[in-house]
Design a protein around this motif. Structure first.
Motif, PDB file in Angstrom:
ATOM      1  N   ASP A 149     -15.120  10.607  66.351  1.00 50.97           N
ATOM      2  CA  ASP A 149     -14.618  11.977  66.135  1.00 50.97           C
ATOM      3  C   ASP A 149     -14.958  12.463  64.731  1.00 50.97           C
ATOM      4  N   ALA A 150     -14.729  11.599  63.750  1.00 46.46           N
ATOM      5  CA  ALA A 150     -14.945  11.996  62.347  1.00 46.46           C
ATOM      6  C   ALA A 150     -16.422  12.247  62.059  1.00 46.46           C
ATOM      7  N   VAL A 151     -17.297  11.428  62.657  1.00 44.09           N
ATOM      8  CA  VAL A 151     -18.742  11.598  62.438  1.00 44.09           C
ATOM      9  C   VAL A 151     -19.247  12.846  63.155  1.00 44.09           C
ATOM     10  N   VAL A 152     -18.859  13.017  64.411  1.00 47.14           N
ATOM     11  CA  VAL A 152     -19.366  14.164  65.186  1.00 47.14           C
ATOM     12  C   VAL A 152     -18.837  15.487  64.629  1.00 47.14           C
ATOM     13  N   SER A 153     -17.610  15.474  64.132  1.00 47.16           N
ATOM     14  CA  SER A 153     -17.039  16.718  63.572  1.00 47.16           C
ATOM     15  C   SER A 153     -17.661  17.050  62.207  1.00 47.16           C
ATOM     16  N   GLY A 154     -18.309  16.057  61.601  1.00 46.45           N
ATOM     17  CA  GLY A 154     -18.886  16.285  60.273  1.00 46.45           C
ATOM     18  C   GLY A 154     -17.908  15.995  59.142  1.00 46.45           C
ATOM     19  N   ALA A 155     -16.720  15.529  59.503  1.00 45.40           N
ATOM     20  CA  ALA A 155     -15.736  15.196  58.452  1.00 45.40           C
ATOM     21  C   ALA A 155     -16.293  14.091  57.548  1.00 45.40           C
ATOM     22  N   VAL A 156     -17.085  13.209  58.148  1.00 51.28           N
ATOM     23  CA  VAL A 156     -17.784  12.169  57.367  1.00 51.28           C
ATOM     24  C   VAL A 156     -19.240  12.118  57.844  1.00 51.28           C
ATOM     25  N   ASP A 157     -20.091  11.523  57.022  1.00 49.65           N
ATOM     26  CA  ASP A 157     -21.507  11.413  57.407  1.00 49.65           C
ATOM     27  C   ASP A 157     -21.713  10.248  58.365  1.00 49.65           C
ATOM     28  N   ASN A 158     -21.009   9.140  58.105  1.00 43.25           N
ATOM     29  CA  ASN A 158     -21.100   7.957  58.961  1.00 43.25           C
ATOM     30  C   ASN A 158     -19.774   7.206  58.867  1.00 43.25           C
ATOM     31  N   ALA A 159     -19.595   6.201  59.675  1.00 40.66           N
ATOM     32  CA  ALA A 159     -18.283   5.525  59.691  1.00 40.66           C
ATOM     33  C   ALA A 159     -18.390   4.106  60.207  1.00 40.66           C
ATOM     34  N   TYR A 160     -17.419   3.277  59.778  1.00 41.70           N
ATOM     35  CA  TYR A 160     -17.337   1.892  60.252  1.00 41.70           C
ATOM     36  C   TYR A 160     -15.908   1.637  60.757  1.00 41.70           C
TER      37      TYR A 160
ATOM     38  N   LEU B 170     -19.528  -6.168  53.884  1.00 39.24           N
ATOM     39  CA  LEU B 170     -19.512  -5.341  52.663  1.00 39.24           C
ATOM     40  C   LEU B 170     -20.894  -4.732  52.428  1.00 39.24           C
ATOM     41  N   ALA B 171     -21.946  -5.520  52.645  1.00 42.55           N
ATOM     42  CA  ALA B 171     -23.311  -5.025  52.421  1.00 42.55           C
ATOM     43  C   ALA B 171     -23.621  -3.842  53.333  1.00 42.55           C
ATOM     44  N   VAL B 172     -23.190  -3.931  54.584  1.00 41.75           N
ATOM     45  CA  VAL B 172     -23.403  -2.825  55.534  1.00 41.75           C
ATOM     46  C   VAL B 172     -22.654  -1.589  55.077  1.00 41.75           C
ATOM     47  N   MET B 173     -21.422  -1.768  54.653  1.00 42.53           N
ATOM     48  CA  MET B 173     -20.614  -0.608  54.257  1.00 42.53           C
ATOM     49  C   MET B 173     -21.090  -0.007  52.947  1.00 42.53           C
ATOM     50  N   GLU B 174     -21.590  -0.853  52.042  1.00 40.61           N
ATOM     51  CA  GLU B 174     -22.176  -0.311  50.795  1.00 40.61           C
ATOM     52  C   GLU B 174     -23.390   0.548  51.124  1.00 40.61           C
ATOM     53  N   ALA B 175     -24.220   0.065  52.070  1.00 41.03           N
ATOM     54  CA  ALA B 175     -25.405   0.839  52.449  1.00 41.03           C
ATOM     55  C   ALA B 175     -24.982   2.168  53.074  1.00 41.03           C
ATOM     56  N   LEU B 176     -23.993   2.125  53.979  1.00 39.80           N
ATOM     57  CA  LEU B 176     -23.528   3.363  54.617  1.00 39.80           C
ATOM     58  C   LEU B 176     -23.031   4.374  53.567  1.00 39.80           C
ATOM     59  N   ALA B 177     -22.326   3.833  52.564  1.00 37.03           N
ATOM     60  CA  ALA B 177     -21.696   4.708  51.561  1.00 37.03           C
ATOM     61  C   ALA B 177     -22.631   5.037  50.399  1.00 37.03           C
TER      62      ALA B 177
END
Ligand SMILES: Cc1nn(C)c(C)c1/N=N/c1ccc(/C=C/C(=O)NO)cc1
Ligand SMILES: [Zn+2]
Length: 369
Positions: free
Chosen positions: A123-134, A322-329
């Motif tokens: 929901d958060a990604v599709v609405s644009g509230a965030v760019d990506n999510a984990y 952590l590495a995946v989330m750092e890349a996402l962020a």
């Protein structure tokens, strides 16, 4: 870059028992009681490293909500949902159905929160509230099929979220990448005959489920060609996975042109996992994530939502996650203290037999439209 993050302490209360290592304790068979491999500790430690490393301050916290019956029934049968709900009322809980997927009293509520956690991330990604999510959820989902919980999975969290995206949010085309080391049979089955969802699974060849995830499994009916399987040989490391990403996953997503990318993110392909024999390092997961972000940026404004699956090394999953989330962020890399150990294992580079497996699958990309 705004990255959403779902975690809830209730996920740590999903009780997989204390006498199911992978097999129930049985003194006559020499099987001593042992905590279930799919236990709270590894995921809790990943969450705590996200906090202690400071990355938590760069994330948008997303609150999970319980998936509704209607949302779950988009993937599962009524009879299955009712059985899990009724066994969940028992003092000793129940099992998804394969005998290796126990849950305690109240397990139904935690499993609906896990599915709802992935829905909230989508929901958060599709609405644009965030760019990506984990979504760091538990129990995992990618083995669960419509009428059976298996492989530690109760509800097919990612598939439920994908159907929600399509039917409630109007998302049309979804690409699913599963880099958990075990075949994403449940997700593949949910969309077997559906060309609107492309499923791509990178897994160690024939580990679990048995006889599942061969190159020849490509979907059925209208969905033929919209399931891709890359059964990598044991010992595949960072550059074998990267070759699969570059030769199969990225070109397939580019050809499919999704509106949303979903990832079944397990870390049991890591070099320190007890349930498989791959050699991926935290740096490998970072590179895989960066590749996926680039093709998501190219095709669907970077929309990626990840759903946590397997991964059983309490010491190494935290650093891989952590590495995946750092890349996402887009955050700087927190040093991986295990790097000297895992990069010291041989086999990090692409090997000919790994290349041969990937090269059997890459021609199928041409069939995607
Ligand atoms: C079959 C079978 N038969 N027997 C006797 C046993 C002990 C069997 N293995 N069960 C397994 C083995 C591995 C998983 C991993 C799940 C995961 O991490 N998914 O992402 C689940 C169940
Ligand atoms: Zn797994």
């Amino acid at each position: 870059m705004t990255t959403g993050y779902v975690y809830h302490e209730l996920f740590g209360w999903h009780d997989t028992g204390t006498n199911v290592g992978l097999l129930p304790a049985d003194p006559a068979a020499g099987l001593q009681p042992f905590v279930h491999f799919e236990n709270a500790e590894t995921k809790r430690r990943m969450h705590e490293l996200i906090v202690v490393s400071g990355l938590i301050d760069r994330l948008e916290r997303i609150r999970p909500v319980h998936a509704s019956e209607e949302q779950i029934l988009r993937v599962h049968t009524e009879a299955y949902l009712e059985r899990i709900r009724s066994e969940s009322r028992l003092p000793k809980g129940g099992d998804g159905g394969d005998g290796f997927t126990p849950f305690g009293q109240g397990g139904y509520q935690i499993a609906t929160l896990a599915a709802g956690g992935v829905i909230a991330a989508v929901d958060a990604v599709v609405s644009g509230a965030v760019d990506n999510a984990y979504a760091l959820v538990r129990p995992p989902g990618h083995h669960a099929v419509a009428d059976l919980g298996m492989g530690f999975c109760l509800f097919s969290n990612l598939a439920i979220a994908a159907r929600h995206a399509q039917q409630a949010l109007g998302v049309e085309r979804i690409a699913v990448v599963d880099w958990d080391v075990h075949h994403g049979n449940g997700t593949q089955a949910a969309f077997e005959d559906d060309p609107s969802v492309l499923t791509i699974s990178l897994h160690q060849d024939n580990v679990f489920p048995p006889n599942s995830g061969s190159v020849e499994e490509r979907g059925t009916g209208a969905g033929h060609g919209y399931a891709l399987n890359v059964p990598l040989p044991p010992g595949t490391g960072d550059y074998g996975y990267l070759y699969a990403m570059d030769q199969v996953v990225v070109p397939a997503i580019r050809a499919f042109q999704p509106d949303l990318v979903l990832v079944a993110s397990g870390f049991d392909a890591s070099a320190m996992d007890p349930l498989a024999r791959q050699l991926v390092t935290s740096e490998g997961y970072r590179m895989l994530t960066e590749r996926l972000m680039a093709v998501a940026e190219e095709t669907c404004d970077g929309r990626i939502a990840m759903s946590h699956e397997g991964g059983y090394s309490p010491v190494y999953v935290p650093f891989c996650g952590l590495a995946v989330m750092e890349a996402l962020a887009g955050a700087p890399a927190f040093p991986d203290p295990y790097a000297p150990i895992v990069t010291g294992f041989a086999g990090r580079d692409l090997q000919p037999h790994q290349q041969a497996t990937v090269d059997r699958v890459s021609p199928f990309v041409a069939d995607l439209t």
